[in-house]
Design a protein around this motif. Structure first.
Motif, PDB file in Angstrom:
ATOM      1  N   LYS A 161     -10.700 -27.303  47.315  1.00  0.00           N
ATOM      2  CA  LYS A 161     -10.301 -27.094  45.919  1.00  0.00           C
ATOM      3  C   LYS A 161      -9.360 -28.196  45.445  1.00  0.00           C
ATOM      4  CE  LYS A 161     -11.080 -22.375  44.612  1.00  0.00           C
ATOM      5  NZ  LYS A 161     -10.570 -21.209  43.913  1.00  0.00           N
ATOM      6  N   LYS A 162      -8.493 -28.633  46.341  1.00  0.00           N
ATOM      7  CA  LYS A 162      -7.566 -29.722  46.003  1.00  0.00           C
ATOM      8  C   LYS A 162      -8.351 -30.992  45.691  1.00  0.00           C
ATOM      9  CE  LYS A 162      -3.316 -31.826  47.738  1.00  0.00           C
ATOM     10  NZ  LYS A 162      -2.387 -31.914  48.867  1.00  0.00           N
ATOM     11  N   GLU A 163      -9.358 -31.295  46.497  1.00  0.00           N
ATOM     12  CA  GLU A 163     -10.196 -32.469  46.268  1.00  0.00           C
ATOM     13  C   GLU A 163     -11.003 -32.330  44.980  1.00  0.00           C
ATOM     14  OE1 GLU A 163     -11.768 -36.120  46.474  1.00  0.00           O
ATOM     15  OE2 GLU A 163     -10.132 -35.360  47.696  1.00  0.00           O
ATOM     16  N   SER A 164     -11.521 -31.129  44.717  1.00  0.00           N
ATOM     17  CA  SER A 164     -12.261 -30.879  43.467  1.00  0.00           C
ATOM     18  C   SER A 164     -11.357 -31.085  42.258  1.00  0.00           C
ATOM     19  CB  SER A 164     -12.829 -29.453  43.447  1.00  0.00           C
ATOM     20  OG  SER A 164     -13.799 -29.296  44.441  1.00  0.00           O
ATOM     21  N   PHE A 165     -10.126 -30.617  42.371  1.00  0.00           N
ATOM     22  CA  PHE A 165      -9.158 -30.794  41.291  1.00  0.00           C
ATOM     23  C   PHE A 165      -8.858 -32.277  41.082  1.00  0.00           C
ATOM     24  CE2 PHE A 165      -4.614 -31.061  40.002  1.00  0.00           C
ATOM     25  CZ  PHE A 165      -4.775 -30.627  38.698  1.00  0.00           C
ATOM     26  N   ALA A 166      -8.650 -33.004  42.175  1.00  0.00           N
ATOM     27  CA  ALA A 166      -8.368 -34.443  42.091  1.00  0.00           C
ATOM     28  C   ALA A 166      -9.513 -35.170  41.391  1.00  0.00           C
ATOM     29  CB  ALA A 166      -8.137 -35.025  43.479  1.00  0.00           C
ATOM     30  N   GLN A 167     -10.742 -34.820  41.734  1.00  0.00           N
ATOM     31  CA  GLN A 167     -11.909 -35.449  41.106  1.00  0.00           C
ATOM     32  C   GLN A 167     -12.030 -35.067  39.633  1.00  0.00           C
ATOM     33  OE1 GLN A 167     -15.273 -34.430  43.576  1.00  0.00           O
ATOM     34  NE2 GLN A 167     -14.631 -35.799  45.217  1.00  0.00           N
ATOM     35  N   ALA A 168     -11.665 -33.828  39.307  1.00  0.00           N
ATOM     36  CA  ALA A 168     -11.779 -33.340  37.925  1.00  0.00           C
ATOM     37  C   ALA A 168     -10.798 -34.038  36.985  1.00  0.00           C
ATOM     38  CB  ALA A 168     -11.569 -31.828  37.884  1.00  0.00           C
ATOM     39  N   ILE A 169      -9.606 -34.381  37.470  1.00  0.00           N
ATOM     40  CA  ILE A 169      -8.603 -35.004  36.598  1.00  0.00           C
ATOM     41  C   ILE A 169      -8.702 -36.519  36.571  1.00  0.00           C
ATOM     42  CG2 ILE A 169      -6.999 -33.060  36.773  1.00  0.00           C
ATOM     43  CD1 ILE A 169      -5.325 -34.766  38.750  1.00  0.00           C
ATOM     44  N   GLU A 170      -9.428 -37.097  37.522  1.00  0.00           N
ATOM     45  CA  GLU A 170      -9.539 -38.550  37.610  1.00  0.00           C
ATOM     46  C   GLU A 170     -10.094 -39.207  36.342  1.00  0.00           C
ATOM     47  OE1 GLU A 170     -11.342 -41.972  40.577  1.00  0.00           O
ATOM     48  OE2 GLU A 170     -11.590 -39.864  41.088  1.00  0.00           O
ATOM     49  N   PRO A 171     -11.147 -38.650  35.703  1.00  0.00           N
ATOM     50  CA  PRO A 171     -11.654 -39.291  34.476  1.00  0.00           C
ATOM     51  C   PRO A 171     -10.612 -39.353  33.349  1.00  0.00           C
ATOM     52  CG  PRO A 171     -13.278 -37.764  35.334  1.00  0.00           C
ATOM     53  CD  PRO A 171     -12.014 -37.548  36.126  1.00  0.00           C
ATOM     54  N   GLY A 172      -9.611 -38.475  33.415  1.00  0.00           N
ATOM     55  CA  GLY A 172      -8.536 -38.490  32.431  1.00  0.00           C
ATOM     56  C   GLY A 172      -7.428 -39.469  32.768  1.00  0.00           C
ATOM     57  N   GLY A 173      -7.623 -40.268  33.821  1.00  0.00           N
ATOM     58  CA  GLY A 173      -6.623 -41.257  34.209  1.00  0.00           C
ATOM     59  C   GLY A 173      -5.519 -40.677  35.064  1.00  0.00           C
ATOM     60  N   LEU A 174      -5.702 -39.461  35.554  1.00  0.00           N
ATOM     61  CA  LEU A 174      -4.689 -38.801  36.367  1.00  0.00           C
ATOM     62  C   LEU A 174      -5.095 -38.863  37.834  1.00  0.00           C
ATOM     63  CD1 LEU A 174      -4.113 -35.649  34.144  1.00  0.00           C
ATOM     64  CD2 LEU A 174      -2.931 -37.841  34.054  1.00  0.00           C
ATOM     65  N   GLU A 175      -4.077 -38.805  38.717  1.00  0.00           N
ATOM     66  CA  GLU A 175      -4.343 -38.935  40.144  1.00  0.00           C
ATOM     67  C   GLU A 175      -3.327 -38.121  40.937  1.00  0.00           C
ATOM     68  OE1 GLU A 175      -4.041 -42.568  43.412  1.00  0.00           O
ATOM     69  OE2 GLU A 175      -3.979 -43.030  41.281  1.00  0.00           O
ATOM     70  N   LEU A 176      -3.816 -37.348  41.911  1.00  0.00           N
ATOM     71  CA  LEU A 176      -2.906 -36.638  42.810  1.00  0.00           C
ATOM     72  C   LEU A 176      -2.251 -37.652  43.734  1.00  0.00           C
ATOM     73  CD1 LEU A 176      -4.817 -33.422  43.977  1.00  0.00           C
ATOM     74  CD2 LEU A 176      -2.889 -33.583  42.417  1.00  0.00           C
ATOM     75  N   VAL A 177      -0.950 -37.464  44.000  1.00  0.00           N
ATOM     76  CA  VAL A 177      -0.239 -38.360  44.918  1.00  0.00           C
ATOM     77  C   VAL A 177       0.460 -37.546  45.994  1.00  0.00           C
ATOM     78  CG1 VAL A 177       0.096 -40.267  43.310  1.00  0.00           C
ATOM     79  CG2 VAL A 177       1.782 -38.464  43.397  1.00  0.00           C
ATOM     80  N   ASP A 178       0.577 -38.126  47.172  1.00  0.00           N
ATOM     81  CA  ASP A 178       1.206 -37.444  48.291  1.00  0.00           C
ATOM     82  C   ASP A 178       2.493 -38.109  48.751  1.00  0.00           C
ATOM     83  OD1 ASP A 178      -0.806 -35.465  48.529  1.00  0.00           O
ATOM     84  OD2 ASP A 178      -2.075 -36.904  49.569  1.00  0.00           O
ATOM     85  N   SER A 179       2.622 -39.408  48.591  1.00  0.00           N
ATOM     86  CA  SER A 179       3.757 -40.163  49.082  1.00  0.00           C
ATOM     87  C   SER A 179       5.047 -39.749  48.372  1.00  0.00           C
ATOM     88  CB  SER A 179       3.489 -41.652  48.867  1.00  0.00           C
ATOM     89  OG  SER A 179       4.673 -42.377  48.693  1.00  0.00           O
ATOM     90  N   ALA A 180       6.072 -39.480  49.139  1.00  0.00           N
ATOM     91  CA  ALA A 180       7.367 -39.103  48.567  1.00  0.00           C
ATOM     92  C   ALA A 180       7.913 -40.230  47.689  1.00  0.00           C
ATOM     93  CB  ALA A 180       8.356 -38.763  49.673  1.00  0.00           C
ATOM     94  N   GLU A 181       7.699 -41.469  48.118  1.00  0.00           N
ATOM     95  CA  GLU A 181       8.170 -42.611  47.324  1.00  0.00           C
ATOM     96  C   GLU A 181       7.463 -42.646  45.971  1.00  0.00           C
ATOM     97  OE1 GLU A 181       7.196 -45.769  50.010  1.00  0.00           O
ATOM     98  OE2 GLU A 181       9.223 -45.807  50.842  1.00  0.00           O
ATOM     99  N   GLN A 182       6.141 -42.492  46.002  1.00  0.00           N
ATOM    100  CA  GLN A 182       5.381 -42.544  44.754  1.00  0.00           C
ATOM    101  C   GLN A 182       5.713 -41.364  43.849  1.00  0.00           C
ATOM    102  OE1 GLN A 182       3.572 -45.314  43.854  1.00  0.00           O
ATOM    103  NE2 GLN A 182       3.824 -44.280  41.913  1.00  0.00           N
ATOM    104  N   VAL A 183       5.979 -40.214  44.454  1.00  0.00           N
ATOM    105  CA  VAL A 183       6.363 -39.041  43.670  1.00  0.00           C
ATOM    106  C   VAL A 183       7.652 -39.327  42.910  1.00  0.00           C
ATOM    107  CG1 VAL A 183       7.186 -36.657  43.858  1.00  0.00           C
ATOM    108  CG2 VAL A 183       5.153 -37.363  45.115  1.00  0.00           C
ATOM    109  N   LEU A 184       8.638 -39.926  43.569  1.00  0.00           N
ATOM    110  CA  LEU A 184       9.898 -40.235  42.893  1.00  0.00           C
ATOM    111  C   LEU A 184       9.687 -41.264  41.790  1.00  0.00           C
ATOM    112  CD1 LEU A 184      12.900 -39.874  42.475  1.00  0.00           C
ATOM    113  CD2 LEU A 184      13.294 -41.553  44.308  1.00  0.00           C
TER     114      LEU A 184
END
Length: 189
Positions: A46-69
């Motif tokens: 479901k997490k991967e499906s969500f990541a793919q669903a938001i990608e066309p909108g220019g959004l991206e899931l991130v995991d790195s603590a540095e990138q999150v900050l």
């Protein structure tokens, strides 16, 4: 569980995220710029499906603590720039309070990972907002300066030329074609 989302910097982004979560049946507690709090856990599928669903909108899931900050800093800067009239602090105090860190730490971290300063990023956001107000909303330079909390129109005009290479009047003739998306601004660093 909290999911962190890169480039989520406007109301439209939050609407897209909410719609995609609902389509996938993922229950959420809150949706804010840059993050979503999920009720319970979700499967990797479901997490991967969500990541793919938001990608066309220019959004991206991130995991790195540095990138999150970095993404939180960018989202907070965007909130400050777009809501400046309602905020009585300067940018450094606002960032420190909102992110609960010393501004010097935030500034060092941001410039080290992005290659640009917080101030440069904030100015770039302001200029993109100015472009929108000039081209899309057809506002005068004076109205734009007031909305973006510039004390003098000349200061806005000078910053505009420094960032874009052209004067606001030239931009107005050129139009929307020379505007940047928030995702492109995110690549400043």
């Amino acid at each position: 569980m909290i999911l962190y989302i890169r480039n989520m910097a406007c109301e439209s982004c939050m609407i897209l995220v909410r719609q995609e979560l609902d389509k996938l049946g993922i229950q959420h507690k809150r949706i804010e710029l840059g993050e979503v709090e999920i009720r319970g856990l979700i499967s990797d599928e479901k997490k991967e499906s969500f990541a793919q669903a938001i990608e066309p909108g220019g959004l991206e899931l991130v995991d790195s603590a540095e990138q999150v900050l970095i993404d939180k800093i960018k989202a907070t800067i965007a909130d400050y720039v777009f809501n400046k009239k309602n905020i009585k602090q300067n940018l450094s105090a606002y960032l420190a309070e909102e992110l609960e860190m010393e501004y010097a730490q935030l500034a060092t971290y941001f410039s080290g990972l992005t290659g640009t300063t917080i101030e440069q990023y904030a100015i770039a956001l302001k200029i993109e907002k100015a472009k929108e107000l000039l081209a899309v909303e057809n506002k005068s330079l004076k109205e734009v300066a007031e909305q973006l909390d510039y004390k003098q129109v000349s200061h806005l005009s000078n910053q505009f030329k420094k960032v874009t290479g052209i004067r606001p009047s030239e931009f107005k003739r050129k139009g929307v074609a020379s505007r940047k998306t928030i995702q492109e601004l995110g690549k400043v660093g």
